[in-house]
Design an enzyme around this catalytic site. Structure first.
Site, PDB file in Angstrom:
ATOM      1  N   GLY A  98       0.795  -1.226   0.000  1.00 23.16           N
ATOM      2  CA  GLY A  98       0.000   0.000   0.000  1.00 23.16           C
ATOM      3  C   GLY A  98       0.821   1.265   0.000  1.00 23.16           C
ATOM      4  O   GLY A  98       0.291   2.349   0.252  1.00 23.16           O
ATOM      5  N   ALA A 103       4.751   2.204  -8.512  1.00 20.00           N
ATOM      6  CA  ALA A 103       4.775   3.534  -9.134  1.00 20.00           C
ATOM      7  C   ALA A 103       6.104   4.238  -8.865  1.00 20.00           C
ATOM      8  O   ALA A 103       6.612   4.972  -9.717  1.00 20.00           O
ATOM      9  CB  ALA A 103       3.613   4.380  -8.626  1.00 20.00           C
ATOM     10  N   ALA A 104       6.698   4.000  -7.697  1.00 21.17           N
ATOM     11  CA  ALA A 104       7.986   4.642  -7.387  1.00 21.17           C
ATOM     12  C   ALA A 104       9.088   4.068  -8.278  1.00 21.17           C
ATOM     13  O   ALA A 104       9.929   4.807  -8.807  1.00 21.17           O
ATOM     14  CB  ALA A 104       8.334   4.446  -5.912  1.00 21.17           C
ATOM     15  N   ASP A 145      -1.404   6.872  -7.407  1.00 15.28           N
ATOM     16  CA  ASP A 145      -0.037   6.519  -6.993  1.00 15.28           C
ATOM     17  C   ASP A 145       0.998   7.223  -7.867  1.00 15.28           C
ATOM     18  O   ASP A 145       1.898   7.901  -7.369  1.00 15.28           O
ATOM     19  CB  ASP A 145       0.197   5.007  -7.109  1.00 15.28           C
ATOM     20  CG  ASP A 145      -0.415   4.229  -5.967  1.00 15.28           C
ATOM     21  OD1 ASP A 145      -1.318   4.772  -5.306  1.00 15.28           O
ATOM     22  OD2 ASP A 145      -0.008   3.074  -5.738  1.00 15.28           O
TER      23      ASP A 145
HETATM   24  O1  PMV Z   1      -2.117  -0.271  -2.302  1.00 16.71           O
HETATM   25  P1  PMV Z   1      -1.738   0.739  -3.321  1.00 16.71           P
HETATM   26  O2  PMV Z   1      -0.581   1.571  -2.940  1.00 16.71           O
HETATM   27  O3  PMV Z   1      -1.533   0.152  -4.667  1.00 16.71           O
HETATM   28  O4  PMV Z   1      -2.973   1.778  -3.447  1.00 16.71           O
HETATM   29  C1  PMV Z   1      -4.132   1.360  -4.088  1.00 16.71           C
HETATM   30  C2  PMV Z   1      -5.132   2.468  -4.147  1.00 16.71           C
HETATM   31  C3  PMV Z   1      -6.461   2.004  -4.720  1.00 16.71           C
HETATM   32  O5  PMV Z   1      -7.361   3.120  -4.601  1.00 16.71           O
HETATM   33  C4  PMV Z   1      -7.033   0.840  -3.942  1.00 16.71           C
HETATM   34  C5  PMV Z   1      -6.339   1.605  -6.187  1.00 16.71           C
HETATM   35  C6  PMV Z   1      -6.133   2.754  -7.146  1.00 16.71           C
HETATM   36  O6  PMV Z   1      -5.754   2.489  -8.282  1.00 16.71           O
HETATM   37  O7  PMV Z   1      -6.371   3.920  -6.774  1.00 16.71           O
END
Ligand code: PMV
Length: 313
Positions: A98, A103-104, A145
């Site tokens: 999360g 993305a980084a 992200d």
């Molecule tokens: O868990 P992460 O860092 O990939 O964040 C996901 C965020 C979501 O809203 C669940 C998916 C998105 O694409 O925004």
């Protein structure tokens, strides 16, 4: 030429999941963790190699892996031929937690290629290259992200119906302290987002209200931040966590950490990112940060961090 570039991780303060369905979300860079690339030039004809140092893997430009495709798209955008270099990639951002590790890594790769070609890309261009790559390999990302990481500043983000993103820099006038707790449970975003999408397609009306309610909370969070109202923001974090649990994306581990943070005096706490595992965050008065972090460890966190949202310029 030897050169090192870095891109931070990110934390979603509010609005994850709902943002995939057009609602606004708040996110900030998480500078304690980063993806890093060290660029080493090679003699002409050597071509490009990306060496993922932590994974013990290497890719050439033609590789089918997501990073190969992103490197090709970036060189096409730059109008540049394959450079002769090795890009040594490493990251301290745990994968599937999360905190935006994918993305980084994508952001730092795009920037490294631009630097190698003697060009600079605007944050919006970096962000859209990474977004296209995430779309190709991860289904339906909202784009939050890549945006918060490429811009490297706190933002209010919304993907509009026409697909374009609206990006507003967030402002606050004092420093805010967050404690982040990691469940240690790896949880790929694609699976959690895909599961919610399946359940929602079977009963759309059941998901409409909580998704809209999250969007409304996020608008209030931006106001609370603007007015420097920590307790109000904390209550909104709590409410956001409740709605995420209702959407079926929390987990017993996340709920335990959120409860522990609140019991230790945090103004509020919620899971952050896709859920089912990964991290949660709590907003705390600065003097309580160490106590809350200790309580998170006692409640099962495998790692904690204390991080600040600093006043905007
Ligand atoms: O868990 P992460 O860092 O990939 O964040 C996901 C965020 C979501 O809203 C669940 C998916 C998105 O694409 O925004």
């Amino acid at each position: 030429m030897e050169m090192e570039l870095r891109a931070p991780g990110k934390l979603i303060l509010g609005g994850e999941h709902a943002v995939v369905y057009g609602q606004p979300a708040l996110a900030m860079p998480f500078a304690a963790l980063a993806a890093t690339i060290r660029i080493e030039r090679l003699p002409p004809g050597a071509g490009l190699t990306v060496a993922a140092e932590d994974l013990g893997k290497r890719w050439r430009l033609e590789a089918a892996e997501p990073l190969g495709a992103l490197a090709r798209a970036t060189l096409a955008r730059l109008g540049a031929a394959e450079p002769d270099a090795i890009l040594r990639l490493s990251s301290t951002i745990p994968i599937a937690s999360g905190m935006g590790s994918g993305a980084a890594v994508g952001t730092v790769l795009v920037r490294a290629l631009a630097a190698l070609c003697g060009q600079e890309l605007a944050p919006s261009e970096v962000s859209s290259l990474v977004y296209e790559s995430e779309r190709a390999f991860h289904g339906t990302p909202s784009g939050i992200d890549n945006t918060v990481i490429a811009f490297a500043r706190p933002i209010l983000f919304q993907r509009r119906d026409d697909g374009a993103a609206s990006i507003e820099p967030l402002t606050c006038s004092t420093s805010w302290t967050f404690v982040v707790g990691d469940t240690g449970v790896a949880s790929p975003t694609r699976e959690v987002v895909g599961d919610l999408a399946r359940r929602r397609s079977q009963a759309p009306s059941a998901y409409e209200a909580p998704i809209a309610a999250i969007g409304a909370l996020v608008e209030q969070m931006a106001q609370a931040l603007h007015h420097d109202d920590g307790p109000a923001f904390g209550a909104l974090l709590d409410a956001n966590h409740g709605l995420l649990a209702e959407l079926g994306v929390s987990s017993p581990e996340l709920d335990a950490l959120v409860a522990a943070a609140r019991a230790a005096g945090a103004w509020g706490a919620k899971l952050s990112g896709a859920g089912w595992g990964g991290v949660m965050l709590a907003l705390v008065a600065p003097q309580l940060a160490a106590t809350v972090a200790q309580s998170l460890h006692a409640a099962g966190a495998v790692r904690t961090w204390i991080t600040k949202l600093e006043p905007s310029l």
